[in-house]
Design an enzyme around this catalytic site. Structure first.
Site, PDB file in Angstrom:
ATOM      1  N   ASN A 154      -9.001  -7.995   4.304  1.00  0.00           N
ATOM      2  CA  ASN A 154      -8.129  -6.841   4.078  1.00  0.00           C
ATOM      3  C   ASN A 154      -8.989  -5.617   4.412  1.00  0.00           C
ATOM      4  O   ASN A 154      -9.811  -5.189   3.607  1.00  0.00           O
ATOM      5  CB  ASN A 154      -7.670  -6.841   2.618  1.00  0.00           C
ATOM      6  CG  ASN A 154      -6.752  -5.675   2.311  1.00  0.00           C
ATOM      7  OD1 ASN A 154      -6.550  -4.788   3.140  1.00  0.00           O
ATOM      8  ND2 ASN A 154      -6.214  -5.662   1.110  1.00  0.00           N
ATOM      9  N   LYS A 169     -11.976  -5.870   1.707  1.00  0.00           N
ATOM     10  CA  LYS A 169     -11.871  -6.888   0.658  1.00  0.00           C
ATOM     11  C   LYS A 169     -11.802  -8.225   1.371  1.00  0.00           C
ATOM     12  O   LYS A 169     -11.121  -8.335   2.397  1.00  0.00           O
ATOM     13  CB  LYS A 169     -10.588  -6.700  -0.161  1.00  0.00           C
ATOM     14  CG  LYS A 169     -10.646  -5.527  -1.093  1.00  0.00           C
ATOM     15  CD  LYS A 169      -9.421  -5.539  -2.022  1.00  0.00           C
ATOM     16  CE  LYS A 169      -9.276  -4.215  -2.714  1.00  0.00           C
ATOM     17  NZ  LYS A 169      -7.916  -3.842  -3.005  1.00  0.00           N
ATOM     18  N   ARG A 182      -4.758  -9.209   6.549  1.00  0.00           N
ATOM     19  CA  ARG A 182      -3.637  -8.443   6.030  1.00  0.00           C
ATOM     20  C   ARG A 182      -3.413  -7.278   6.995  1.00  0.00           C
ATOM     21  O   ARG A 182      -4.335  -6.518   7.281  1.00  0.00           O
ATOM     22  CB  ARG A 182      -3.974  -7.905   4.644  1.00  0.00           C
ATOM     23  CG  ARG A 182      -2.879  -7.031   4.123  1.00  0.00           C
ATOM     24  CD  ARG A 182      -3.256  -6.387   2.833  1.00  0.00           C
ATOM     25  NE  ARG A 182      -2.116  -5.607   2.370  1.00  0.00           N
ATOM     26  CZ  ARG A 182      -2.209  -4.688   1.420  1.00  0.00           C
ATOM     27  NH1 ARG A 182      -3.355  -4.444   0.852  1.00  0.00           N
ATOM     28  NH2 ARG A 182      -1.151  -4.016   1.059  1.00  0.00           N
ATOM     29  N   HIS A 189       4.100  -4.171   0.416  1.00  0.00           N
ATOM     30  CA  HIS A 189       3.752  -5.156  -0.630  1.00  0.00           C
ATOM     31  C   HIS A 189       4.544  -6.451  -0.428  1.00  0.00           C
ATOM     32  O   HIS A 189       4.747  -7.209  -1.379  1.00  0.00           O
ATOM     33  CB  HIS A 189       4.089  -4.639  -2.053  1.00  0.00           C
ATOM     34  CG  HIS A 189       3.215  -3.529  -2.535  1.00  0.00           C
ATOM     35  ND1 HIS A 189       3.697  -2.494  -3.306  1.00  0.00           N
ATOM     36  CD2 HIS A 189       1.896  -3.282  -2.375  1.00  0.00           C
ATOM     37  CE1 HIS A 189       2.719  -1.667  -3.605  1.00  0.00           C
ATOM     38  NE2 HIS A 189       1.614  -2.116  -3.040  1.00  0.00           N
ATOM     39  N   LEU A 243       3.500  -3.378  -9.832  1.00  0.00           N
ATOM     40  CA  LEU A 243       3.043  -2.105 -10.402  1.00  0.00           C
ATOM     41  C   LEU A 243       1.518  -2.077 -10.401  1.00  0.00           C
ATOM     42  O   LEU A 243       0.877  -2.759 -11.206  1.00  0.00           O
ATOM     43  CB  LEU A 243       3.578  -1.936 -11.835  1.00  0.00           C
ATOM     44  CG  LEU A 243       5.093  -2.117 -12.025  1.00  0.00           C
ATOM     45  CD1 LEU A 243       5.468  -1.930 -13.484  1.00  0.00           C
ATOM     46  CD2 LEU A 243       5.878  -1.149 -11.144  1.00  0.00           C
ATOM     47  N   GLY A 244       0.973  -1.337  -9.462  1.00  0.00           N
ATOM     48  CA  GLY A 244      -0.492  -1.212  -9.378  1.00  0.00           C
ATOM     49  C   GLY A 244      -0.807   0.228  -9.062  1.00  0.00           C
ATOM     50  O   GLY A 244      -0.082   1.137  -9.473  1.00  0.00           O
ATOM     51  N   ASN A 245      -1.864   0.442  -8.309  1.00  0.00           N
ATOM     52  CA  ASN A 245      -2.156   1.797  -7.882  1.00  0.00           C
ATOM     53  C   ASN A 245      -1.045   2.274  -6.951  1.00  0.00           C
ATOM     54  O   ASN A 245      -0.549   3.383  -7.050  1.00  0.00           O
ATOM     55  CB  ASN A 245      -3.511   1.791  -7.184  1.00  0.00           C
ATOM     56  CG  ASN A 245      -4.198   3.101  -7.364  1.00  0.00           C
ATOM     57  OD1 ASN A 245      -3.677   4.012  -8.021  1.00  0.00           O
ATOM     58  ND2 ASN A 245      -5.355   3.209  -6.774  1.00  0.00           N
ATOM     59  N   GLY A 246      -0.651   1.393  -6.034  1.00  0.00           N
ATOM     60  CA  GLY A 246       0.600   1.565  -5.288  1.00  0.00           C
ATOM     61  C   GLY A 246       1.631   0.706  -5.999  1.00  0.00           C
ATOM     62  O   GLY A 246       1.291  -0.375  -6.468  1.00  0.00           O
ATOM     63  N   ARG A 296       0.863   8.914  -5.427  1.00  0.00           N
ATOM     64  CA  ARG A 296       2.036   9.228  -4.592  1.00  0.00           C
ATOM     65  C   ARG A 296       3.217   9.632  -5.471  1.00  0.00           C
ATOM     66  O   ARG A 296       3.440   9.035  -6.521  1.00  0.00           O
ATOM     67  CB  ARG A 296       2.450   8.019  -3.753  1.00  0.00           C
ATOM     68  CG  ARG A 296       1.429   7.583  -2.743  1.00  0.00           C
ATOM     69  CD  ARG A 296       2.026   6.530  -1.807  1.00  0.00           C
ATOM     70  NE  ARG A 296       0.989   5.876  -1.042  1.00  0.00           N
ATOM     71  CZ  ARG A 296       0.668   4.583  -1.139  1.00  0.00           C
ATOM     72  NH1 ARG A 296       1.347   3.792  -1.949  1.00  0.00           N
ATOM     73  NH2 ARG A 296      -0.295   4.082  -0.406  1.00  0.00           N
ATOM     74  N   GLY A 299      -1.726  -4.766 -11.036  1.00  0.00           N
ATOM     75  CA  GLY A 299      -2.683  -4.430 -12.102  1.00  0.00           C
ATOM     76  C   GLY A 299      -2.017  -3.931 -13.376  1.00  0.00           C
ATOM     77  O   GLY A 299      -2.380  -4.337 -14.481  1.00  0.00           O
ATOM     78  N   GLY A 335       1.452  -4.145 -14.086  1.00  0.00           N
ATOM     79  CA  GLY A 335       2.484  -5.104 -14.492  1.00  0.00           C
ATOM     80  C   GLY A 335       1.905  -6.338 -15.164  1.00  0.00           C
ATOM     81  O   GLY A 335       2.486  -6.889 -16.099  1.00  0.00           O
ATOM     82  N   GLU A 361      -1.851 -12.339  -3.117  1.00  0.00           N
ATOM     83  CA  GLU A 361      -1.534 -12.153  -1.700  1.00  0.00           C
ATOM     84  C   GLU A 361      -2.493 -12.940  -0.807  1.00  0.00           C
ATOM     85  O   GLU A 361      -2.091 -13.485   0.214  1.00  0.00           O
ATOM     86  CB  GLU A 361      -1.616 -10.657  -1.361  1.00  0.00           C
ATOM     87  CG  GLU A 361      -0.565  -9.845  -2.096  1.00  0.00           C
ATOM     88  CD  GLU A 361      -0.899  -8.366  -2.160  1.00  0.00           C
ATOM     89  OE1 GLU A 361      -0.489  -7.632  -1.266  1.00  0.00           O
ATOM     90  OE2 GLU A 361      -1.569  -7.953  -3.119  1.00  0.00           O
TER      91      GLU A 361
HETATM   92  P1  ADP Z   1      -4.066  -1.782  -6.215  1.00  0.00           P
HETATM   93  O1  ADP Z   1      -2.661  -1.300  -6.010  1.00  0.00           O
HETATM   94  O2  ADP Z   1      -5.111  -0.810  -5.784  1.00  0.00           O
HETATM   95  O3  ADP Z   1      -4.289  -3.215  -5.804  1.00  0.00           O
HETATM   96  P2  ADP Z   1      -4.083  -2.838  -8.902  1.00  0.00           P
HETATM   97  O4  ADP Z   1      -2.916  -3.729  -8.671  1.00  0.00           O
HETATM   98  O5  ADP Z   1      -5.413  -3.455  -9.160  1.00  0.00           O
HETATM   99  O6  ADP Z   1      -4.239  -1.744  -7.795  1.00  0.00           O
HETATM  100  O7  ADP Z   1      -3.706  -1.887 -10.160  1.00  0.00           O
HETATM  101  C1  ADP Z   1      -4.544  -0.861 -10.566  1.00  0.00           C
HETATM  102  C2  ADP Z   1      -3.880  -0.159 -11.738  1.00  0.00           C
HETATM  103  O8  ADP Z   1      -3.705  -1.104 -12.808  1.00  0.00           O
HETATM  104  C3  ADP Z   1      -4.712   0.994 -12.297  1.00  0.00           C
HETATM  105  O9  ADP Z   1      -3.869   2.097 -12.576  1.00  0.00           O
HETATM  106  C4  ADP Z   1      -5.247   0.404 -13.599  1.00  0.00           C
HETATM  107  O10 ADP Z   1      -5.494   1.384 -14.574  1.00  0.00           O
HETATM  108  C5  ADP Z   1      -4.078  -0.463 -14.011  1.00  0.00           C
HETATM  109  N1  ADP Z   1      -4.468  -1.420 -15.055  1.00  0.00           N
HETATM  110  C6  ADP Z   1      -5.304  -2.455 -14.983  1.00  0.00           C
HETATM  111  N2  ADP Z   1      -5.438  -3.045 -16.203  1.00  0.00           N
HETATM  112  C7  ADP Z   1      -4.657  -2.334 -17.051  1.00  0.00           C
HETATM  113  C8  ADP Z   1      -4.367  -2.421 -18.464  1.00  0.00           C
HETATM  114  N3  ADP Z   1      -4.899  -3.358 -19.223  1.00  0.00           N
HETATM  115  N4  ADP Z   1      -3.522  -1.519 -18.978  1.00  0.00           N
HETATM  116  C9  ADP Z   1      -2.967  -0.556 -18.212  1.00  0.00           C
HETATM  117  N5  ADP Z   1      -3.208  -0.424 -16.914  1.00  0.00           N
HETATM  118  C10 ADP Z   1      -4.045  -1.294 -16.327  1.00  0.00           C
END
Ligand code: ADP
Length: 414
Positions: free
Chosen positions: A7, A14, A99, A189, A218-221, A250, A341, A343, A394
């Protein structure tokens, strides 16, 4: 086969090494041998490498480009003291899966990379000017390192959403812009949403055609997908990943007139405003603190920071609205599934999102939600719609698609 999954971003890499073949896929017995990450490529890079079951090794060194980054990762992977089973030299890597962010309308599924495919990925640069060039550099670097005879596959973030019907992918702008420039919703995604849908039907032991779910990455994106008959029928990201949910940096959905308005008021170009909407908005923009959900939750709980709380509430409110709209769009769903991350890890966010769904009887089981680890059901038994957590993977789908393309020429509906 040992598959190197790459990636490649503009300043990060990565990777994973996954041992898999057709038989292992059938038995769900694929094995991740190693994974790692190199950040800040182009300067003083930070490296994290882990062989499965061993402690993460961290280091720092200058790394000038993506090719050097891949070579550095491979040197570590093949070193004797890394102790990675069955990988002593680069000849023990049998294929590479990349990816790729944007496949436009041309790539509806994963493909083995040829000159023509590479040109197709180049054609999509205009839709993903930051991502596709980095992906192409990774493909070219891997060709230089491994030679041209090793199979390489491209797995697109957009491909899973190519089943969207016109009514969900067309924007209500003059139709000729779609004809002339292919301006439409593509969605991203896709590999994550597809993995979650695949795991769901495997756990439930139902055919693909019976999968009717809403998946929340639900992550950074962040993005959400409506999946009906196993196919993505709507998703929140659009022409680019800017549309839809509130994300780390965003804005997600907004009135397009805001671009011109901010541009005039702040003396910024449209390009600068777009960057602001991508990099300085979302959770970061509202809180003025951070794009990191974990930190925001800590701030709001420990110091009662009003804007941290507001950012979290706006994030959850937007997700909730999308769930409602997809329940309406699909005339119901059998499950709502959290991944990414946030979710996967945040019981608090899952609870805040689900609270507003009680109008239709969707009931979260608070203790299951609190104690859930990994895959699990977090709804009450009498909830008409199941709520689940399925950690995304993924890289596994990238490795599997690569293997299936090599042996059967077909990445298969996964
Ligand atoms: P990316 O989209 O970069 O792959 P990830 O899916 O790893 O990101 O998600 C990162 C997000 O998940 C960050 O906002 C991080 O704070 C959040 N996160 C990770 N663990 C927790 C937790 N235990 N509680 C709340 N948020 C979390």
């Amino acid at each position: 086969m040992n598959i190197l999954v790459l990636n490649c971003g503009s300043s990060s890499l990565k990777f994973q090494i996954i041992a898999t073949d057709l038989e292992t896929i059938a038995q769900n017995a694929d094995r991740r041998l190693a994974h790692g990450q190199i950040e800040r490529i182009g300067g003083a890079a930070i490296l994290n490498f882990s062989a499965e079951g061993k402690e993460t090794e961290r280091s720092a060194m200058p790394i000038k480009d993506i090719r050097t980054a891949i070579e550095t990762a491979l040197r570590w992977v093949t070193a004797e003291d890394s102790g990675i089973e069955g990988v002593q030299g680069i000849a023990d890597i049998h294929a590479v899966g990349h990816r790729v962010v944007h496949g436009g309308e041309q790539f509806k599924q994963s493909v083995l990379i040829s000159e023509e495919v590479l040109r197709g990925i180049e054609d999509c640069i205009e839709f993903a000017p930051l991502h596709n060039p980095a992906n192409i550099k990774g493909i070219q670097a891997a060709r230089e390192i491994f030679g041209r005879n090793i199979p390489q596959a491209a797995i697109f973030d957009t491909a899973f959403h190519q089943t969207l019907p016109e009514i969900s992918y067309l924007y209500a702008i003059p139709y000729q812009f779609y004809r002339r420039h292919k301006i439409r919703r593509y969605g991203f995604h896709g590999t994550s949403h597809r993995y979650v849908a695949y795991r769901y039907r495997t756990i439930k032991n139902i055919p693909r055609s019976e999968v009717k779910i809403i998946t929340l990455h639900l992550g950074n994106g962040s993005s959400i997908a409506a999946i009906n008959g196993g196919n993505s029928v709507d998703t929140s990201m659009g022409l680019t990943p800017l549309e839809g949910l509130v994300m780390g940096t965003r804005s997600g959905d907004l009135d397009a007139a805001i671009l011109e308005f901010i541009s005039a008021k702040e003396g910024l170009t449209i390009h600068e405003v777009e960057m602001l909407l991508n990099k300085q908005s979302g959770l970061l923009g509202i809180s003025g603190l951070t794009n990191d959900m974990r930190e925001l939750i800590a701030e709001s709980e420990e110091s009662g920071d009003r804007r941290a709380r507001l950012a979290i509430e706006i994030f959850c409110y937007r997700v909730c609205k999308y769930i409602g709209s997809y329940l309406a769009a699909m005339n119901g769903a059998d499950a709502i599934i959290f991944t990414g991350g946030i979710g996967e890890n945040s019981a608090k966010i899952r609870k805040m999102i689900c609270e507003n769904l009680s109008w239709m009887g969707i009931r979260l089981d608070e203790s299951k939600n609190e104690t859930n680890k990994g895959e699990g059901i977090i709804s009450k038994e009498n909830s008409p719609v199941e709520i689940r957590v399925i950690p995304t993977n993924e890289e596994l789908l990238i490795a599997r698609d690569t293997v299936r393309l090599i042996y059967t020429g077909d990445p298969a509906a996964g």
